[in-house]
Write an enzyme that holds these catalytic residues in place. Sequence first.
Site, mmCIF file in Angstrom:
data_model
loop_
_atom_site.group_PDB
_atom_site.id
_atom_site.type_symbol
_atom_site.label_atom_id
_atom_site.label_comp_id
_atom_site.label_asym_id
_atom_site.label_seq_id
_atom_site.Cartn_x
_atom_site.Cartn_y
_atom_site.Cartn_z
ATOM 1 N N ASN A 192 -5.693 -46.701 22.833
ATOM 2 C CA ASN A 192 -5.388 -45.487 23.361
ATOM 3 C C ASN A 192 -6.537 -44.574 23.635
ATOM 4 O O ASN A 192 -7.016 -44.053 22.512
ATOM 5 C CB ASN A 192 -4.377 -44.768 22.391
ATOM 6 C CG ASN A 192 -4.095 -43.411 22.682
ATOM 7 O OD1 ASN A 192 -4.292 -42.892 24.056
ATOM 8 N ND2 ASN A 192 -3.190 -42.812 21.826
ATOM 9 N N LYS A 220 -6.627 -41.625 24.809
ATOM 10 C CA LYS A 220 -6.621 -40.115 24.534
ATOM 11 C C LYS A 220 -7.419 -39.539 25.812
ATOM 12 O O LYS A 220 -7.547 -39.861 26.751
ATOM 13 C CB LYS A 220 -6.864 -39.713 23.290
ATOM 14 C CG LYS A 220 -6.312 -40.554 21.996
ATOM 15 C CD LYS A 220 -6.504 -40.171 20.554
ATOM 16 C CE LYS A 220 -5.667 -41.194 19.705
ATOM 17 N NZ LYS A 220 -5.586 -40.608 18.350
ATOM 18 N N HIS A 268 3.574 -39.959 21.208
ATOM 19 C CA HIS A 268 2.500 -39.567 20.147
ATOM 20 C C HIS A 268 2.518 -38.603 19.484
ATOM 21 O O HIS A 268 2.978 -37.487 19.963
ATOM 22 C CB HIS A 268 1.341 -39.879 21.058
ATOM 23 C CG HIS A 268 0.043 -40.234 20.233
ATOM 24 N ND1 HIS A 268 -0.391 -39.184 19.413
ATOM 25 C CD2 HIS A 268 -0.628 -41.294 19.898
ATOM 26 C CE1 HIS A 268 -1.431 -39.734 18.707
ATOM 27 N NE2 HIS A 268 -1.679 -41.237 18.905
ATOM 28 N N GLU A 316 0.235 -36.672 18.609
ATOM 29 C CA GLU A 316 -0.699 -35.624 19.236
ATOM 30 C C GLU A 316 0.130 -34.858 20.203
ATOM 31 O O GLU A 316 0.092 -33.488 20.501
ATOM 32 C CB GLU A 316 -1.916 -36.136 19.802
ATOM 33 C CG GLU A 316 -2.969 -36.422 18.592
ATOM 34 C CD GLU A 316 -3.873 -37.698 18.920
ATOM 35 O OE1 GLU A 316 -3.872 -37.996 20.160
ATOM 36 O OE2 GLU A 316 -4.178 -38.234 18.132
ATOM 37 N N GLU A 327 2.327 -44.660 13.470
ATOM 38 C CA GLU A 327 1.114 -43.962 13.128
ATOM 39 C C GLU A 327 1.217 -42.819 12.119
ATOM 40 O O GLU A 327 1.625 -41.806 12.524
ATOM 41 C CB GLU A 327 0.659 -43.662 14.628
ATOM 42 C CG GLU A 327 0.656 -44.558 15.654
ATOM 43 C CD GLU A 327 -0.398 -44.273 16.629
ATOM 44 O OE1 GLU A 327 -1.543 -44.889 16.707
ATOM 45 O OE2 GLU A 327 -0.304 -43.064 17.245
ATOM 46 N N GLY A 340 -7.692 -41.004 13.216
ATOM 47 C CA GLY A 340 -8.840 -40.510 13.285
ATOM 48 C C GLY A 340 -9.575 -39.936 11.998
ATOM 49 O O GLY A 340 -10.572 -39.160 11.966
ATOM 50 N N SER A 345 -6.596 -45.280 12.285
ATOM 51 C CA SER A 345 -7.830 -45.676 11.982
ATOM 52 C C SER A 345 -8.024 -47.201 11.794
ATOM 53 O O SER A 345 -8.410 -47.783 10.816
ATOM 54 C CB SER A 345 -8.248 -45.216 10.599
ATOM 55 O OG SER A 345 -8.465 -43.761 10.498
HETATM 56 P P1 13P Z 1 -7.374 -43.825 15.473
HETATM 57 O O1 13P Z 1 -7.487 -45.318 15.746
HETATM 58 O O2 13P Z 1 -8.707 -43.190 16.490
HETATM 59 O O3 13P Z 1 -7.251 -43.519 14.174
HETATM 60 O O4 13P Z 1 -6.292 -43.223 16.630
HETATM 61 C C1 13P Z 1 -4.879 -43.901 16.349
HETATM 62 C C2 13P Z 1 -3.915 -43.515 17.313
HETATM 63 O O5 13P Z 1 -3.577 -42.230 17.375
HETATM 64 C C3 13P Z 1 -3.476 -44.344 18.393
HETATM 65 O O6 13P Z 1 -2.473 -43.811 19.256
#
Ligand code: 13P
Length: 247
Positions: free
Chosen positions: A11, A13, A94, A96, A164, A170, A209
Site C-alpha cells: 500500500n 498510500k 483503511h 487512515e 492492521e 508506521g 510495520s
Molecule cells: P506500514 O507497513 O508502513 O506500517 O503500513 C501498514 C499499512 O497501513 C498498510 O496498509
Amino acid sequence: MADRRKLVVGNWKMNGMKAQLGEVEAIGTLAAAHPGVDVGLCLPATLIAAADAGKGGAFVGAQDCHMKDSGAHTGCLSAAMLAEAGATWTIVGHSERRQDQGESDADIAAKALAARAAGLKVILCVGESLDVRDAGDAEAVVSAQLLASLPDGAAGDWLAIAYEPIWAIGTGRIPTMDAVDAMHRALRDALAGRIGDAAQAVRILYGGSMNGDNAAELLAIADVDGGLVGGASLTAAKFAPIVQAAA
Ligand code: 13P
C-alpha cells in the site's frame, strides 16, 4: 486447514510519482519470480494506468473507491473508473481513511459492494487503537468492526481482510506473535459465524510495520494468509524479503 494462497500487497498510500515506476516494474519482476504468491501494489490513482503497463507478475490496485457509480462527488473516483485505469483490486476501510475522512463501517461495506460490482477484488481493513489493545478488548472490538463493515456476499474469491492494528502502522511496533495468532483466529471465527464454511477461503492479512525481518515469523502463523505492507513496499529491495517469506 484450507489451502489459501498467500497474498502480499503493498500500500503506497500518498507516495509515488512517475519517477517510482521503475520500482513498480522491479516489483512486477519479483512477483513473476514467485508465481505461488499473489503479489500486488495498491497505488495512488494517478499511477494506476502507467503502472498497469509495467506490472509484470504483480497486480495493480487502488486504495479506496466511492460507493456510488457516478455523480456530483467532486474529487472522488468510482470503482469502474479505477477498473478502467487498470486496477483489479482496491483497499477499503483503511484506518487512515476511517480517521482522516470519517468513513463509517456502513460506508465501507457500501464501497466494498461497489468495488465488487465493478469487478474489483477488495481488501477490507480493520484494526484497533492502542487504548483498545491496552484495555484487553482488541479481539472483541475488531471482530465487531469486521462484522459491521462486512459486505453482503462476502467470499474468498473476491474479498480479503487485513488486520492492521492502528498503533502498529508506521511505528516499527508489532503485536506479539501470540496476539496476532489470537486476533486472526478470532476474525476467522467471526467470519464463520456470518458466512459459515466459506470463511475458510477468505484470506486474512496482517498489516502494520511488516518488514523483511518480521515477515517470516508473521506469515508462519496459521491464520495469517499474507501481508498488507506500507513503508516496506516502496522499493523492490525492501519488499523482496517479504514476498520471499510468503513463497
Ligand atoms: P506500514 O507497513 O508502513 O506500517 O503500513 C501498514 C499499512 O497501513 C498498510 O496498509
